[in-house]
Design a protein around this motif. Structure first.
Motif, PDB file in Angstrom:
ATOM      1  N   CYS A  55     -12.671   4.971  -5.820  1.00 19.90           N
ATOM      2  CA  CYS A  55     -12.365   6.254  -5.178  1.00 19.90           C
ATOM      3  C   CYS A  55     -13.480   7.238  -5.488  1.00 19.90           C
ATOM      4  O   CYS A  55     -14.116   7.178  -6.546  1.00 19.90           O
ATOM      5  CB  CYS A  55     -11.014   6.804  -5.643  1.00 19.90           C
ATOM      6  N   ASP A  84      -7.938   0.465   2.883  1.00 23.11           N
ATOM      7  CA  ASP A  84      -8.036   1.840   2.403  1.00 23.11           C
ATOM      8  C   ASP A  84      -6.696   2.415   1.997  1.00 23.11           C
ATOM      9  O   ASP A  84      -5.646   1.984   2.477  1.00 23.11           O
ATOM     10  CB  ASP A  84      -8.649   2.727   3.484  1.00 23.11           C
ATOM     11  N   VAL A  85      -6.742   3.358   1.104  1.00 21.61           N
ATOM     12  CA  VAL A  85      -5.621   4.234   0.781  1.00 21.61           C
ATOM     13  C   VAL A  85      -5.806   5.494   1.614  1.00 21.61           C
ATOM     14  O   VAL A  85      -6.918   6.036   1.664  1.00 21.61           O
ATOM     15  CB  VAL A  85      -5.606   4.567  -0.726  1.00 21.61           C
ATOM     16  N   CYS A 145     -10.479   6.333  -0.879  1.00 21.59           N
ATOM     17  CA  CYS A 145     -10.269   5.206  -1.786  1.00 21.59           C
ATOM     18  C   CYS A 145     -10.149   3.915  -0.976  1.00 21.59           C
ATOM     19  O   CYS A 145      -9.386   3.856   0.008  1.00 21.59           O
ATOM     20  CB  CYS A 145      -9.009   5.432  -2.621  1.00 21.59           C
ATOM     21  N   HIS A 196       0.438   3.377  -2.085  1.00 21.45           N
ATOM     22  CA  HIS A 196      -0.262   2.697  -0.998  1.00 21.45           C
ATOM     23  C   HIS A 196      -1.128   1.529  -1.467  1.00 21.45           C
ATOM     24  O   HIS A 196      -1.569   0.723  -0.638  1.00 21.45           O
ATOM     25  CB  HIS A 196      -1.137   3.697  -0.238  1.00 21.45           C
ATOM     26  N   ALA A 197      -1.393   1.404  -2.748  1.00 19.63           N
ATOM     27  CA  ALA A 197      -2.199   0.288  -3.245  1.00 19.63           C
ATOM     28  C   ALA A 197      -1.376  -1.001  -3.214  1.00 19.63           C
ATOM     29  O   ALA A 197      -0.150  -0.985  -3.096  1.00 19.63           O
ATOM     30  CB  ALA A 197      -2.682   0.576  -4.662  1.00 19.63           C
ATOM     31  N   HIS A 240       0.597   8.879  -4.720  1.00 19.90           N
ATOM     32  CA  HIS A 240      -0.082   8.443  -3.495  1.00 19.90           C
ATOM     33  C   HIS A 240      -0.794   7.109  -3.692  1.00 19.90           C
ATOM     34  O   HIS A 240      -0.551   6.156  -2.934  1.00 19.90           O
ATOM     35  CB  HIS A 240      -1.087   9.521  -3.065  1.00 19.90           C
ATOM     36  N   PHE A 241      -1.660   7.032  -4.698  1.00 18.07           N
ATOM     37  CA  PHE A 241      -2.407   5.793  -4.906  1.00 18.07           C
ATOM     38  C   PHE A 241      -1.470   4.628  -5.215  1.00 18.07           C
ATOM     39  O   PHE A 241      -1.557   3.557  -4.586  1.00 18.07           O
ATOM     40  CB  PHE A 241      -3.415   5.970  -6.041  1.00 18.07           C
ATOM     41  N   ASN A 284     -10.366  -0.691  -1.424  1.00 13.81           N
ATOM     42  CA  ASN A 284     -10.530  -1.821  -2.333  1.00 13.81           C
ATOM     43  C   ASN A 284     -11.681  -2.694  -1.850  1.00 13.81           C
ATOM     44  O   ASN A 284     -12.284  -2.438  -0.805  1.00 13.81           O
ATOM     45  CB  ASN A 284      -9.232  -2.617  -2.491  1.00 13.81           C
ATOM     46  N   TYR A 339     -10.294  -1.304  -6.770  1.00 18.16           N
ATOM     47  CA  TYR A 339     -10.393  -0.107  -5.930  1.00 18.16           C
ATOM     48  C   TYR A 339     -11.509   0.813  -6.437  1.00 18.16           C
ATOM     49  O   TYR A 339     -11.827   0.842  -7.625  1.00 18.16           O
ATOM     50  CB  TYR A 339      -9.074   0.669  -5.931  1.00 18.16           C
TER      51      TYR A 339
END
Length: 301
Positions: free
Chosen positions: A188, A234-235, A227, A284-285, A280-281, A229, A186
Motif C-alpha cells: 500500500c 486491489d483493495v 493497495c 477486502h483482503a 477496510h483492509f 497484492n 500486499y
C-alpha cells in the motif's frame, strides 16, 4: 496587448540568424585558407576576402593586430571556466533533488557575470543565451518536467537503505512461507493529487529518464491510499480530503466500495491508517493467512 513579446524571436529564428552570421563571418577553415594564400603571395587581401571571409577580419590577422587563431564573433558572456562551473552546479543540484529551472540558471549566470565585471554596464540574459548555453552543453545537460519527491523519500533513496529493505523483505517472505503465495502479499502507498500545481522544466544530466524535485510546500490536494497484492487484486482505495468533505454526494458516484476520510493537512495520519487497516483492509483482503502488508516508513503508519 504585449508588443514586446511579439518582437521576441523564437528558437527557429535565433538559429537562422546564427547561421546567417556564421556565413557572413566565414568558417575558421576558410579564414585559415585565405591567410595561407595571402602569406604565400598568391592573392591580395581583397582577392582572398572575395572567397567568403570578411576583409577587415582578414586584414587584422595578416597585420598582427589580431591573433591568427582568434575566434570570430562576439565574446561569450562567461568564461569557459565559469560556464563549466555553472554546468557542474546544475548537475550537483539535480543529484540532490533540487534541479534548477531556466530562470534559476539565468540568474546564476548573470550573478557570475556581475561578479566578474563589477564596473561593466549591466547586461540582460534572454532566450538567445539560453539556447546557446544548452547547445554548448547538450552532451551533459537536458531538460525534463520533474516528478515531486518528498524530503524523507529523497534521503532514503540511496544504495544502503534500499539493499537493507530488500534483504529484510526476502527474509520475511521466506520466514512465513509466502514465496509461492503472491495473493497474500500486499503493498500500500499513498499518492497526492495537487489541485493547483504548476511545474517548470528543470535542468538534469543528459540521459536522465525521470527528474525528481523535492516538494517546496503543501498546496490544496487530495490523498489516495492504494493497495494491491502481488497477483494484481486491489483493495478499494482510501480517499482523504483536506479539512473537510466536499459538498454534495461525493461518495455516491465514486469508486465502488471506496473508503473516505478527512484530515487537517489532507494526508493520512495514525488514526486514519488504523481506521483503514481494521475496517477496510481486513474486510477486502483475502481471507487466507498470514498476510504480508508492505508500506513505506512514514511515522504515522
Amino acid at each position: 496587448m504585449f508588443p514586446e513579446l511579439a518582437q521576441m524571436p523564437n528558437i527557429r529564428q535565433i538559429r537562422q540568424r546564427q547561421g546567417e552570421r556564421k556565413t557572413r563571418l566565414g568558417a575558421p577553415e576558410a579564414m585559415a585558407g585565405a591567410m595561407e594564400e595571402v602569406h604565400a603571395g598568391r592573392l591580395t587581401i581583397r582577392q582572398a576576402a572575395a572567397h567568403g571571409v570578411p576583409k577587415s577580419s582578414l586584414s587584422d590577422r595578416i597585420s598582427g593586430r589580431v591573433a591568427s587563431d582568434c575566434k570570430q564573433g562576439q565574446m561569450p558572456l562567461l568564461s569557459t571556466i565559469d560556464e563549466n562551473a555553472l554546468v557542474e552546479y546544475c548537475l550537483y543540484s539535480a543529484s540532490y533533488g533540487f534541479p534548477l529551472t531556466k530562470p534559476q540558471v539565468l540568474a546564476h549566470a548573470l550573478a557570475i557575470y556581475n561578479q566578474r565585471h563589477r564596473e561593466a554596464p549591466k547586461v540582460a540574459l534572454g532566450q538567445t543565451w539560453w539556447i546557446n548555453f544548452r547547445e554548448r552543453h547538450h552532451q551533459r545537460l537536458t531538460t525534463r518536467t520533474p516528478d515531486i519527491i518528498d524530503r524523507g523519500r529523497a534521503a532514503h533513496a540511496k544504495r544502503g537503505p534500499i539493499e537493507e529493505y530488500f534483504r529484510l523483505l526476502q527474509a520475511t517472505i521466506d520466514e512465513h512461507g509466502l514465496r509461492e503465495e503472491p495473493q497474500q502479499i500486499y503493498n500500500c502507498d499513498e499518492t497526492g493529487f495537487q489541485l493547483d500545481s504548476v511545474r517548470r522544466k528543470v535542468i538534469v544530466p543528459r540521459g536522465t529518464k525521470h527528474a525528481y524535485r523535492q516538494a517546496p510546500g503543501t498546496r490544496d490536494h487530495i490523498t489516495v491510499l492504494a493497495c494491491f497484492n502481488a497477483t494484481g487484486e486491489d483493495v478499494p482505495p482510501f480517499i482523504i480530503y483536506k479539512g473537510g468533505y466536499p459538498g454534495g454526494a461525493y461518495n455516491r458516484e465514486g469508486i465502488p466500495n471506496a473508503l473516505y476520510g478527512k484530515s487537517q493537512a489532507g494526508y493520512i495520519d495514525g488514526e486514519l491508517f488504523y481506521k483503514w487497516f481494521t475496517t477496510h483492509f481486513l474486510l477486502h483482503a483475502t481471507k487466507e493467512r498470514p498476510l504480508l502488508l508492505v508500506m513505506d516508513g512514514h511515522q504515522s503508519h
